[in-house]
Scaffold this motif. Structure first.
Motif, PDB file in Angstrom:
ATOM      1  N   ASN A 261       6.483  68.901 -40.296  1.00 23.85           N
ATOM      2  CA  ASN A 261       7.490  69.711 -40.971  1.00 23.85           C
ATOM      3  C   ASN A 261       8.012  70.796 -40.028  1.00 23.85           C
ATOM      4  O   ASN A 261       7.231  71.425 -39.318  1.00 23.85           O
ATOM      5  CB  ASN A 261       6.886  70.347 -42.212  1.00 23.85           C
ATOM      6  CG  ASN A 261       7.941  70.985 -43.073  1.00 23.85           C
ATOM      7  OD1 ASN A 261       8.419  72.073 -42.772  1.00 23.85           O
ATOM      8  ND2 ASN A 261       8.342  70.292 -44.119  1.00 23.85           N
ATOM      9  N   PRO A 262       9.337  71.003 -40.009  1.00 19.21           N
ATOM     10  CA  PRO A 262       9.888  71.996 -39.083  1.00 19.21           C
ATOM     11  C   PRO A 262       9.576  73.434 -39.485  1.00 19.21           C
ATOM     12  O   PRO A 262       9.764  74.347 -38.685  1.00 19.21           O
ATOM     13  CB  PRO A 262      11.396  71.727 -39.142  1.00 19.21           C
ATOM     14  CG  PRO A 262      11.621  71.053 -40.436  1.00 19.21           C
ATOM     15  CD  PRO A 262      10.376  70.267 -40.725  1.00 19.21           C
ATOM     16  N   GLU A 263       9.118  73.645 -40.686  1.00 18.46           N
ATOM     17  CA  GLU A 263       8.934  75.020 -41.143  1.00 18.46           C
ATOM     18  C   GLU A 263       7.484  75.337 -41.525  1.00 18.46           C
ATOM     19  O   GLU A 263       6.929  76.326 -41.109  1.00 18.46           O
ATOM     20  CB  GLU A 263       9.852  75.274 -42.359  1.00 18.46           C
ATOM     21  CG  GLU A 263      10.091  76.728 -42.653  1.00 18.46           C
ATOM     22  CD  GLU A 263      10.673  77.486 -41.475  1.00 18.46           C
ATOM     23  OE1 GLU A 263      11.622  76.991 -40.844  1.00 18.46           O
ATOM     24  OE2 GLU A 263      10.131  78.567 -41.166  1.00 18.46           O
ATOM     25  N   TYR A 264       6.891  74.439 -42.315  1.00 16.89           N
ATOM     26  CA  TYR A 264       5.535  74.719 -42.797  1.00 16.89           C
ATOM     27  C   TYR A 264       4.531  74.160 -41.804  1.00 16.89           C
ATOM     28  O   TYR A 264       4.537  72.980 -41.490  1.00 16.89           O
ATOM     29  CB  TYR A 264       5.319  74.081 -44.176  1.00 16.89           C
ATOM     30  CG  TYR A 264       6.282  74.572 -45.210  1.00 16.89           C
ATOM     31  CD1 TYR A 264       6.149  75.851 -45.746  1.00 16.89           C
ATOM     32  CD2 TYR A 264       7.331  73.779 -45.644  1.00 16.89           C
ATOM     33  CE1 TYR A 264       7.048  76.318 -46.686  1.00 16.89           C
ATOM     34  CE2 TYR A 264       8.242  74.241 -46.582  1.00 16.89           C
ATOM     35  CZ  TYR A 264       8.094  75.519 -47.101  1.00 16.89           C
ATOM     36  OH  TYR A 264       8.979  75.969 -48.032  1.00 16.89           O
ATOM     37  N   GLU A 265       3.688  75.040 -41.338  1.00 17.99           N
ATOM     38  CA  GLU A 265       2.635  74.629 -40.411  1.00 17.99           C
ATOM     39  C   GLU A 265       1.767  73.564 -41.068  1.00 17.99           C
ATOM     40  O   GLU A 265       1.496  73.620 -42.250  1.00 17.99           O
ATOM     41  CB  GLU A 265       1.736  75.833 -40.129  1.00 17.99           C
ATOM     42  CG  GLU A 265       1.942  76.441 -38.777  1.00 17.99           C
ATOM     43  CD  GLU A 265       1.048  77.656 -38.619  1.00 17.99           C
ATOM     44  OE1 GLU A 265      -0.146  77.518 -38.808  1.00 17.99           O
ATOM     45  OE2 GLU A 265       1.603  78.729 -38.329  1.00 17.99           O
ATOM     46  N   ASP A 266       1.316  72.646 -40.302  1.00 19.57           N
ATOM     47  CA  ASP A 266       0.301  71.681 -40.717  1.00 19.57           C
ATOM     48  C   ASP A 266       0.766  70.705 -41.798  1.00 19.57           C
ATOM     49  O   ASP A 266      -0.030  69.909 -42.276  1.00 19.57           O
ATOM     50  CB  ASP A 266      -0.980  72.374 -41.238  1.00 19.57           C
ATOM     51  CG  ASP A 266      -1.527  73.357 -40.233  1.00 19.57           C
ATOM     52  OD1 ASP A 266      -1.370  73.095 -39.039  1.00 19.57           O
ATOM     53  OD2 ASP A 266      -2.087  74.369 -40.665  1.00 19.57           O
ATOM     54  N   LEU A 267       1.985  70.799 -42.187  1.00 16.99           N
ATOM     55  CA  LEU A 267       2.466  69.860 -43.189  1.00 16.99           C
ATOM     56  C   LEU A 267       3.001  68.637 -42.459  1.00 16.99           C
ATOM     57  O   LEU A 267       3.899  68.741 -41.622  1.00 16.99           O
ATOM     58  CB  LEU A 267       3.550  70.524 -44.030  1.00 16.99           C
ATOM     59  CG  LEU A 267       3.855  69.894 -45.381  1.00 16.99           C
ATOM     60  CD1 LEU A 267       2.630  69.916 -46.268  1.00 16.99           C
ATOM     61  CD2 LEU A 267       4.998  70.601 -46.058  1.00 16.99           C
ATOM     62  N   ILE A 268       2.414  67.497 -42.759  1.00 16.10           N
ATOM     63  CA  ILE A 268       2.758  66.275 -42.035  1.00 16.10           C
ATOM     64  C   ILE A 268       3.143  65.204 -43.033  1.00 16.10           C
ATOM     65  O   ILE A 268       2.531  65.079 -44.091  1.00 16.10           O
ATOM     66  CB  ILE A 268       1.554  65.793 -41.191  1.00 16.10           C
ATOM     67  CG1 ILE A 268       1.206  66.821 -40.127  1.00 16.10           C
ATOM     68  CG2 ILE A 268       1.851  64.451 -40.546  1.00 16.10           C
ATOM     69  CD1 ILE A 268      -0.092  66.539 -39.425  1.00 16.10           C
ATOM     70  N   LEU A 269       4.148  64.435 -42.638  1.00 13.32           N
ATOM     71  CA  LEU A 269       4.598  63.358 -43.485  1.00 13.32           C
ATOM     72  C   LEU A 269       4.398  62.062 -42.707  1.00 13.32           C
ATOM     73  O   LEU A 269       4.663  62.002 -41.501  1.00 13.32           O
ATOM     74  CB  LEU A 269       6.079  63.573 -43.793  1.00 13.32           C
ATOM     75  CG  LEU A 269       6.654  62.983 -45.063  1.00 13.32           C
ATOM     76  CD1 LEU A 269       5.905  63.482 -46.277  1.00 13.32           C
ATOM     77  CD2 LEU A 269       8.118  63.343 -45.163  1.00 13.32           C
ATOM     78  N   SER A 270       3.898  61.054 -43.381  1.00 15.62           N
ATOM     79  CA  SER A 270       3.741  59.783 -42.684  1.00 15.62           C
ATOM     80  C   SER A 270       4.273  58.666 -43.570  1.00 15.62           C
ATOM     81  O   SER A 270       4.214  58.752 -44.797  1.00 15.62           O
ATOM     82  CB  SER A 270       2.275  59.546 -42.351  1.00 15.62           C
ATOM     83  OG  SER A 270       1.544  59.336 -43.531  1.00 15.62           O
TER      84      SER A 270
END
Lengths: 350, 779
Positions: A261-270
């Motif tokens: 995610n460009p804004e929220y740290e550690d937020l990952i999408l797969s």
């Protein structure tokens, strides 16, 4: 967002693999997507999320001469994007410009402003530097890495430098470090290679096979996320390449792509070939954490999987976060269905 | 009589009475005044006997108060009283007069006696004077002689002393001969002042001689001190004498102490050997050595006791020394603990230590050896428990890792099964052995251990909790799911050299299930029955051993390992598939002539997985019958040509309208549940792997562009797979669906998707089947 977890859908006519956020468009949340059809005439769709967020509107529909295998939007000019295409045995990559006043034209044509035609083997992808204006473009084929200098006003692209990664390493993709425009990560069959674009040399590598896709963490320097076919998602600290700092189980079948995610740290999408998109919250352990953990703690971990969106009919190959509204992402499954979802209901309260 | 005297009626009588009373009573006036005052105020009839009696008043009162009869009676009474008083008075006067007469007589006699006194006194004075003068005469005449005598007496004393000194050497020699050192020292010290004063001049020889004698005495005394055969009193005496002789006793003390220390060191070596001999040889030898040990400890204790008696202020030093004894013991014990040690040996060692300590404690209670030993035993037992667990861990991991070493062997599946069984045994039997060992610790009646009981219980519980956590970590490490941190990095590198084997992961998965379902309940049971209690941990923390938590951990781990195994296996197949799809130029593919050999590779791979899985995982419950007709290989599908023919027949029919059909099917079919949860059964795992591989096949196909022949090749391969995979995988419908999906995917990616004629498809498939059948028996 209204509709809860039910995303906003949009159907393409044909099968498709790639979708990209139009980062330069600061007024709207919009995405570019291109179809993958062998026999029919392929299209590039410019889709815009309506201001209410309940509808996806087709802003532009342009025909594209070949089936599109990769598509990247220029981060500083919303009308410019690059595609990688092929048809049968031929392949190519080009930079396109969406014509002005396309709304008024009946059948607007994309303007090809540059062809990236120095490649001698199958082109895999093109990369723009994600963080800001940088008149450079990287294109990757199975064996080579090309750095193009791109001039928007003159509308041409020239090979700045070129280097072969070797015949044995068949490259499959890459990512450009958002923190440093000289650093690039490439995926090859047997490893992840870290390159310095000034010297055009490999600086380091992670010996980890089967990496299909990777992405730099925009908010955390030195953090690289990789997706593998079978073994899920790994998060690496580029300062300690021996072992990943964190494992995520990934998908039931292959994990096709990961996006930080460009804004929220550690937020990952797969996204994976098990027809699902997974939303992860992965905080890599920082420093001395393992020493303080008691016996009980490792067994009551917070499940890193925040949500699994599984309402897809086919494998999901395309995935893009919106830079404008960073809680929104667009996914594209192989059957040509674009779904825009908001992750807001699943984000942990701060 | 007084009362009678005072009874007077008239003035004369009153004067008389006053006279008498002034004579007899000490203070008549005072009385008079008082009674007068009283009488004037209180007029009663009783005042008759007082001094202040007023006759008129009395009379008046009497007349007023009494009647005539009373008065008359009173008159009679009074007359009688008066008469009595008169006679009394006469008597008194007479007596007094008598006394006067006798006094006058006495005085007259005294006058006569005193006349001749003067002359007698003068005579006496004279005689005394003469006695005095004579005594003075004697005194003066004797004075000179007495002084002389006193001088002579002094000289005689001096001479006697000189004589003593001259005799001293001889006397000392005599003392030495008779070993009467105490006397000798007494003599010598007596002579010391003289030697000090005159030693350099008059008594030089004497002094030298006696010093020589004393030197002999000193050495003799030292010898006595160091000889163990002498009694303690004698030795103590010797030290005292030496001290009196100003001999540097501290040196001796240090020497003796060193001797004790040396003793201890010798002892230490002995104690180190004990467990070895006990381990190697029979009980006889053991008891012999332990008896010898005890004897030497006794000796040591005795020596310490002697030392203590001899040197009174040596407790601290001795305490330190004595503490070395258990210290050394425990050092030896710790070394044994580091190597593997059975609890009975530990108990034996502790027992020896305890008896030693008790012996020492008797002699030297100040050293606080009991407490010291308690603490040390505390540490040792804790260490022992920890080391037992770490050994157990090593044993188990050793058993598990055998998978890797023996994999190259011929009978793979047997070997796998054997290792799994061995590992299970290692876990269960190992834990049971450990428990048994610990129980021995608890059962022992040793005072030392019984005090530690609660702690041991806690340690065992904590130990198991920790052990299983470590076991889990270790499993994760072995499977490569976890990355080593810090200390076990080197250990990990050993494993990484040869890659982690999928079979190992599968064994780990099954072992985790075993731990969860069998080992933990057994251990929990045992712990509950033998190691409950404890309680030094505090109740708010709950028991240290939480089986539910461990079960949860291992269940999760089991699933993880199984998933990991599947991932590893599919990864391997993916490599095969990837090569198959990326190598040829699909756009210029030639017409298919036969089933491509990658199918063989694939089937081979699947075959080996089936073998591996069947040797380790249990069968599923719901599909018992399957085992008989598949029996872990694809032979059965070949051994039933009739059925195959029919299958092929139906398949050829299907092939014609396949594309349309599958598209339609896709529209109407519910979304196929391809990826179901994996269970720990053969069928589930094999089916899952098959499904995942077919899905991969589809994905690989989607990445290519085919010409007609390329598509047909794929179609042919898949067709062949359909007949062969059917029996391997459990979920036929899903496998069929996925195989169709592959063909669909290829068709979609084909420039000219015209399927192969069913007859050709059939023929080629049959040819391939025949070929494999031919190769089957030979290979």
């Amino acid at each position: 967002m209204q509709g809860g977890s039910n995303g906003v859908g949009y159907g393409l006519k044909y099968q498709a693999r790639c979708i990209a956020d139009v980062k330069a468009d600061t007024d709207h949340t919009s995405f570019l997507t291109g179809t993958l059809s062998l026999k029919e005439e392929n299209e590039v769709h410019l889709i815009r999320l309506s201001s209410t967020g309940t509808e996806l509107i087709c802003e532009g529909l342009f025909s594209h001469p070949n089936e599109i295998w990769d598509l990247a939007s220029c981060p500083f000019d919303q009308r410019i994007f690059s595609t990688v295409f092929s048809s049968g045995e031929t392949y190519g990559a080009a930079i396109w410009q969406i014509p002005e006043l396309y709304g008024q034209l009946n059948s607007p044509q994309l303007e090809r402003i540059a062809s990236l035609d120095a490649h001698s083997s199958k082109i895999k992808c093109t990369l723009w530097w994600p963080t800001g204006r940088h008149d450079m473009l990287v294109s990757i084929d199975e064996q080579n890495l090309f750095l193009w200098s791109f001039d928007t006003s003159k509308k041409n692209a020239q090979v700045q430098s070129q280097e072969s990664a070797g015949v044995l390493h068949s490259l499959s993709g890459g990512a450009w470090d958002p923190h440093d425009y000289n650093a690039l990560a490439l995926t090859s069959e047997s490893s992840v290679q870290l390159w310095d674009l000034r010297t055009m040399k490999k600086t380091n590598s992670i010996d980890h096979p089967h990496v299909r896709n990777l992405d730099y963490n925009v908010k955390r320097k030195y953090m690289l996320v990789t997706a593998e076919d079978e073994s899920g998602i790994h998060i690496w600290d580029l300062r300690m390449l021996k072992f990943p700092v964190l494992d995520l189980p990934g998908h039931t079948h292959w994990t096709w792509t990961v996006k930080c995610n460009p804004e929220y740290e550690d937020l990952i999408l797969s996204a994976g070939t098990d027809s699902a998109v997974n939303l992860w919250l992965a905080s890599p352990p920082s420093g001395d954490k393992p020493t303080t953990e008691s016996f009980d703690s490792p067994y009551k971990p917070v499940d890193p999987l925040l949500n699994s969106y599984s309402d897809y009919e086919d494998s999901v190959y395309g995935l893009a976060w919106s830079c404008r509204e960073p809680w929104i992402f667009a996914s594209l499954s192989y059957d040509g269905r674009v779904v825009v979802e908001s992750t807001k209901p699943h984000l942990p309260r701060k | 009589m007084e009362v009678a005297n005072e009874v007077a009626m008239d003035d004369k009588a009153k004067r008389m009475r006053d006279l008498l009373s002034s004579f007899y009573s000490p203070d008549p006036n005072n009385n008079n005044n008082n009674s007068n005052n009283v009488s004037s105020r209180f007029a009663t009839l009783d005042t008759i006997n007082t001094t202040s009696f007023d006759a008129d008043q009395y009379m008046n009162l009497l007349v007023q108060k009494s009647n005539l009869e009373g008065l008359l009676q009173r008159h009679v009474e009074m007359a009688a009283e008066i008469k009595n008083l008169d006679t009394d008075l006469q008597m008194l006067v007479y007596e007094n007069y008598n006394k006067f007469v006798s006094a006058t007589d006495t005085i007259k006699r005294m006058k006569n006696n005193i006349v001749g006194m003067e002359t007698n006194m003068e005579q006496l004075l004279e005689k005394i004077m003469s006695v005095q003068s004579k005594s003075d005469g004697v005194n003066t005449s004797l004075f000179e002689k007495r002084e002389h005598i006193e001088k002579l007496h002094r000289t005689r004393n001096l001479l006697r002393k000189v004589q003593f000194i001259y005799d001293l050497p001889a006397r000392l020699a005599k003392c030495i001969k008779s070993e009467a050192y105490a006397d000798a020292v007494k003599y010598y010290t007596g002579a010391m002042p003289i030697f000090k004063a005159y030693g350099d001049s008059s008594f030089q020889d004497c002094k030298r001689a006696s010093e020589e004698a004393i030197a002999v005495i000193t050495t003799n005394l030292q010898g006595k001190l160091f000889s163990d055969s002498e009694s303690i009193q004698a030795r103590a005496e010797a030290v005292m004498l030496l001290k009196q002789l100003n001999f540097p006793v501290d040196n001796l003390k240090a020497q003796l102490f060193e001797k004790l220390e040396q003793f201890l060191v010798d002892l230490h070596l002995e104690s180190k050997e004990i467990p070895h001999t006990s381990a190697d040889q029979g009980n006889l030898r053991e008891s012999a050595t332990s008896a010898a040990h005890e004897a030497s400890i006794r000796e040591f204790a005795e020596a310490v006791r002697a030392y203590r008696v001899i040197f009174h202020d040596s407790e601290q030093q001795l305490s330190r020394l004595a503490q070395n004894l258990p210290k050394m013991h425990f050092e030896a014990t710790q070394q044994h603990i580091k190597t593997q040690l059975a609890s009975c040996d530990l108990v034996a060692m502790l027992r020896i230590i305890w008896t030693d300590v008790l012996l020492m404690d008797e002699v030297l209670p100040e050293a606080g050896l009991r407490d010291f030993t308690m603490e040390a035993a505390d540490v040792a037992v804790k260490q022992y428990i920890a080391s037992r667990f770490s050994h157990l861990l090593l044993d188990i991991s050793g058993a598990v890792v055998k998978v890797g070493n023996q994999m190259e062997g011929v009978e793979e599946e047997n070997c796998l099964q054997a290792t799994l069984e061995a590992s299970k045994k290692a876990v269960l039997q190992g834990s049971m052995d450990v428990l048994l060992d610990f129980r021995q610790l608890l059962d022992e009646n040793l005072e030392l251990l019984s005090k530690l009981r609660d702690l041991v219980v806690d340690w065992v519980q904590e130990g198991f909790q920790d052990f299983f956590k470590k076991l889990n970590d270790h499993f994760l490490l072995l499977s490569g799911k976890k990355y080593p941190s810090g200390q076990d990095l080197s250990f990990r590198e050993g494993i990484q050299g040869d890659k982690i084997l999928p079979a190992l992961v599968l064994v780990l998965a099954q072992l985790s299930v075993f731990v969860e379902q069998n080992a933990i309940p057994r251990i929990t049971e045992d712990i509950a029955s033998f190691f409950s209690g404890g309680g030094s941990r505090g109740y708010e923390n709950g028991p240290a051993f939480v089986p539910a938590e461990i079960c949860r951990t291992f269940r999760a781990a089991g699933e993880k390992f199984l998933q990991h195994y599947i991932n590893m296996r599919t990864q391997k197949i993916s490599v095969v598939l990837n090569k198959r799809f990326t190598t040829p130029n699909w756009v210029k593919h030639k017409e298919p002539r036969e089933v491509h050999m990658f199918v063989d590779l694939l089937l081979q791979e699947v075959d080996s997985i089936v073998k591996e899985v069947e040797s380790i995982l249990p069968e599923g419950v719901n599909r018992k019958h399957r085992r008989t007709d598949s029996s872990g290989s694809t032979t059965s599908s070949r051994s039933n040509p009739l059925r195959d023919d029919r299958m092929v027949q139906s398949n050829t029919q299907k092939a014609r309208s396949q594309l349309l059909e599958s598209h339609l099917a896709k529209l109407f079919k519910q979304k196929m549940e391809i990826f179901t949860k994996v269970e720990h059964t053969q069928e589930s795992v094999i089916t899952t792997i098959a499904k995942l591989c077919l899905k991969s096949l589809q994905e690989f196909a989607r990445l290519q562009t085919f010409n007609r022949s390329g598509f047909q090749q794929i179609q042919l391969d898949i067709h062949f797979l359909k007949t062969t995979l059917k029996d391997t995988a459990d979920d036929e419908a899903a496998v069929d669906f996925l195989l169709d999906e592959v063909i669909v995917a290829a068709a979609e990616r084909c420039l000219d998707p015209i399927p192969l004629e069913p007859s050709i498809l059939d023929r080629l498939t049959q040819a391939k089947l025949a070929k494999t059948r031919e190769q089957g028996p030979t290979s």
